[in-house]
Design an enzyme around this catalytic site. Structure first.
Site, PDB file in Angstrom:
ATOM      1  N   ASN A 180      34.080  31.904  32.648  1.00  0.00           N
ATOM      2  CA  ASN A 180      33.345  32.608  33.700  1.00  0.00           C
ATOM      3  C   ASN A 180      31.864  32.278  33.535  1.00  0.00           C
ATOM      4  O   ASN A 180      31.355  32.303  32.420  1.00  0.00           O
ATOM      5  CB  ASN A 180      33.563  34.132  33.561  1.00  0.00           C
ATOM      6  CG  ASN A 180      33.206  34.892  34.834  1.00  0.00           C
ATOM      7  OD1 ASN A 180      32.165  34.644  35.437  1.00  0.00           O
ATOM      8  ND2 ASN A 180      34.066  35.808  35.233  1.00  0.00           N
ATOM      9  N   PRO A 181      31.172  31.976  34.631  1.00  0.00           N
ATOM     10  CA  PRO A 181      29.722  31.722  34.497  1.00  0.00           C
ATOM     11  C   PRO A 181      28.952  32.979  34.114  1.00  0.00           C
ATOM     12  O   PRO A 181      27.825  32.894  33.634  1.00  0.00           O
ATOM     13  CB  PRO A 181      29.296  31.241  35.894  1.00  0.00           C
ATOM     14  CG  PRO A 181      30.464  31.391  36.787  1.00  0.00           C
ATOM     15  CD  PRO A 181      31.664  31.766  35.988  1.00  0.00           C
ATOM     16  N   VAL A 218      45.495  35.724  46.341  1.00  0.00           N
ATOM     17  CA  VAL A 218      46.581  35.700  47.325  1.00  0.00           C
ATOM     18  C   VAL A 218      46.567  34.371  48.092  1.00  0.00           C
ATOM     19  O   VAL A 218      47.285  34.221  49.067  1.00  0.00           O
ATOM     20  CB  VAL A 218      46.457  36.900  48.297  1.00  0.00           C
ATOM     21  CG1 VAL A 218      46.530  38.215  47.534  1.00  0.00           C
ATOM     22  CG2 VAL A 218      45.175  36.843  49.135  1.00  0.00           C
ATOM     23  N   ASP A 219      45.748  33.415  47.619  1.00  0.00           N
ATOM     24  CA  ASP A 219      45.508  32.192  48.391  1.00  0.00           C
ATOM     25  C   ASP A 219      46.564  31.108  48.212  1.00  0.00           C
ATOM     26  O   ASP A 219      46.546  30.094  48.922  1.00  0.00           O
ATOM     27  CB  ASP A 219      44.107  31.633  48.076  1.00  0.00           C
ATOM     28  CG  ASP A 219      43.884  31.368  46.583  1.00  0.00           C
ATOM     29  OD1 ASP A 219      44.846  31.024  45.865  1.00  0.00           O
ATOM     30  OD2 ASP A 219      42.715  31.497  46.131  1.00  0.00           O
ATOM     31  N   CYS A 263      57.469  44.401  56.003  1.00  0.00           N
ATOM     32  CA  CYS A 263      57.733  45.565  56.853  1.00  0.00           C
ATOM     33  C   CYS A 263      57.306  46.838  56.128  1.00  0.00           C
ATOM     34  O   CYS A 263      57.664  47.035  54.951  1.00  0.00           O
ATOM     35  CB  CYS A 263      59.217  45.619  57.192  1.00  0.00           C
ATOM     36  SG  CYS A 263      59.640  47.111  58.121  1.00  0.00           S
ATOM     37  N   HIS A 300      48.835  40.457  43.240  1.00  0.00           N
ATOM     38  CA  HIS A 300      48.322  41.188  44.401  1.00  0.00           C
ATOM     39  C   HIS A 300      48.911  40.677  45.717  1.00  0.00           C
ATOM     40  O   HIS A 300      48.349  40.927  46.780  1.00  0.00           O
ATOM     41  CB  HIS A 300      46.791  41.127  44.425  1.00  0.00           C
ATOM     42  CG  HIS A 300      46.161  41.841  43.253  1.00  0.00           C
ATOM     43  ND1 HIS A 300      44.827  41.738  42.930  1.00  0.00           N
ATOM     44  CD2 HIS A 300      46.708  42.662  42.323  1.00  0.00           C
ATOM     45  CE1 HIS A 300      44.583  42.474  41.847  1.00  0.00           C
ATOM     46  NE2 HIS A 300      45.702  43.032  41.459  1.00  0.00           N
TER      47      HIS A 300
HETATM   48  N1  APR Z   1      34.394  29.617  38.087  1.00  0.00           N
HETATM   49  C1  APR Z   1      34.806  30.671  37.363  1.00  0.00           C
HETATM   50  N2  APR Z   1      34.454  31.933  37.650  1.00  0.00           N
HETATM   51  C2  APR Z   1      33.648  32.137  38.710  1.00  0.00           C
HETATM   52  C3  APR Z   1      33.187  31.075  39.514  1.00  0.00           C
HETATM   53  C4  APR Z   1      33.590  29.769  39.171  1.00  0.00           C
HETATM   54  N3  APR Z   1      33.200  28.685  39.870  1.00  0.00           N
HETATM   55  N4  APR Z   1      32.400  31.589  40.502  1.00  0.00           N
HETATM   56  C5  APR Z   1      32.376  32.923  40.313  1.00  0.00           C
HETATM   57  N5  APR Z   1      33.137  33.251  39.239  1.00  0.00           N
HETATM   58  C6  APR Z   1      33.417  34.585  38.681  1.00  0.00           C
HETATM   59  C7  APR Z   1      32.343  35.624  38.924  1.00  0.00           C
HETATM   60  O1  APR Z   1      31.326  35.559  37.939  1.00  0.00           O
HETATM   61  C8  APR Z   1      33.160  36.925  38.861  1.00  0.00           C
HETATM   62  O2  APR Z   1      33.174  37.424  37.538  1.00  0.00           O
HETATM   63  O3  APR Z   1      34.568  35.071  39.315  1.00  0.00           O
HETATM   64  C9  APR Z   1      34.565  36.481  39.266  1.00  0.00           C
HETATM   65  C10 APR Z   1      35.039  36.988  40.613  1.00  0.00           C
HETATM   66  O4  APR Z   1      35.177  38.387  40.567  1.00  0.00           O
HETATM   67  P1  APR Z   1      35.825  39.215  41.764  1.00  0.00           P
HETATM   68  O5  APR Z   1      35.262  38.748  43.052  1.00  0.00           O
HETATM   69  O6  APR Z   1      35.692  40.655  41.446  1.00  0.00           O
HETATM   70  O7  APR Z   1      37.374  38.751  41.769  1.00  0.00           O
HETATM   71  P2  APR Z   1      38.605  39.341  40.970  1.00  0.00           P
HETATM   72  O8  APR Z   1      38.256  39.665  39.577  1.00  0.00           O
HETATM   73  O9  APR Z   1      39.723  38.403  41.208  1.00  0.00           O
HETATM   74  O10 APR Z   1      38.883  40.687  41.769  1.00  0.00           O
HETATM   75  C11 APR Z   1      40.022  41.426  41.465  1.00  0.00           C
HETATM   76  O11 APR Z   1      39.703  42.930  43.304  1.00  0.00           O
HETATM   77  O12 APR Z   1      39.052  43.225  45.508  1.00  0.00           O
HETATM   78  C12 APR Z   1      40.113  43.094  44.639  1.00  0.00           C
HETATM   79  O13 APR Z   1      42.315  42.589  45.140  1.00  0.00           O
HETATM   80  C13 APR Z   1      41.048  41.986  45.004  1.00  0.00           C
HETATM   81  O14 APR Z   1      42.319  40.541  43.547  1.00  0.00           O
HETATM   82  C14 APR Z   1      41.036  41.094  43.785  1.00  0.00           C
HETATM   83  C15 APR Z   1      40.625  42.051  42.683  1.00  0.00           C
END
Ligand code: APR
Length: 247
Positions: free
Chosen positions: A216-217, A104-105, A128, A120
């Protein structure tokens, strides 16, 4: 990381004419925005039940507003990182590219992407609760009582964010599904794959014939399903990948 995998992924992107990108919080980690899950993630320090559900808002709207105000301030200080920049360059290089983001950033738009579906919602807007009208997220402190009111019907305004337990807005998933179906390559970036609809979009692209790359790491359920899991932070992996594509 296996170089042949990186090269194969680059080759697929070089030959593609339509690309579908699904991003999660990880792509913004290198911009200084905390992810939700994992070490230091937001849901370690806060409970989503108290902050990100319609019930939480009904019980204590001022508390929910304070949390989103704090996040909006954090986001305002952050800028797109090289991972966002590559995805913006990709949009300019392909006839068809859509980003479906869970974030949402607003950083994809700030990096230059135009074809963005914010699955999202957006921290830049409020909505509203009664008539669904959108308005810009208010600058400065949000008063505790009353919380912001709709200019049209005087009902409470809420952050324009999809909360847990809510359904996706009409048309949002459909637009992303259409792009997923026609994609030659689907790029997943920085998602833990814990929220199902965005993962289903990536799998839909793969099952419709797209080559699925996940950046993804960490290993996730999505990276296991991908043709290529490129292991590392997206701010480093995506520039490397894009340089190899050379488009
Ligand atoms: N580059 C790529 N991936 C990364 C990095 C990076 N530098 N740093 C962390 N990650 C990965 C992590 O390993 C993890 O798998 O990003 C992922 C982040 O996961 P979440 O925090 O769960 O984010 P997201 O998948 O977007 O969550 C989905 O959940 O809470 C709700 O609505 C919220 O939109 C969000 C949704």
């Amino acid at each position: 990381m296996a170089h042949d995998l990186l090269d194969t992924a680059a080759e697929r992107l070089r030959e593609a004419s339509s690309v579908f990108v699904v991003t999660g919080a990880g792509i913004s980690a290198e911009s200084g925005i905390p992810t939700f899950r994992g070490a230091g993630g937001l849901w370690e320090g806060f409970s989503f039940q108290d902050l990100a559900t319609p019930e939480a808002f009904s019980a204590d709207p001022a508390r929910v507003w304070r949390w989103y105000r704090w996040r909006a301030e954090q986001y305002g200080d952050c800028a797109p990182n090289p991972g966002h920049d590559v995805i913006a360059q990709m949009e300019a290089a392909y006839d068809h590219l859509l980003v479906a983001t869970q974030n949402v950033d607003g950083l994809h738009r700030r990096a230059g992407n135009v074809n963005v579906v914010e699955l999202h919602g957006s921290i830049a807007d409020m909505r509203c609760v009664a008539c669904d009208r959108l308005a810009p997220f208010p600058p400065g402190p949000v008063p505790d009582d009353p919380v912001p009111r709709c200019e049209h019907c005087a009902a409470s305004m809420r952050p324009h964010i999809l909360w847990f337990g809510e359904t996706y807005w009409p048309g949002v998933l459909e637009a992303a599904q259409a792009a997923a179906r026609q994609a030659d390559v689907c790029l997943g970036v920085g998602t833990s794959a814990q929220v199902w609809p965005p993962v289903a979009l990536a799998l839909h692209a793969r099952d419709s014939g797209a080559y699925l790359i996940d950046v993804n790491p960490e290993v996730t359920s999505l990276s296991r399903e991908a043709h290529a899991h490129l292991v590392g932070p997206s701010g480093a992996v995506l520039p490397d990948l894009w340089e190899r594509v050379g488009r």
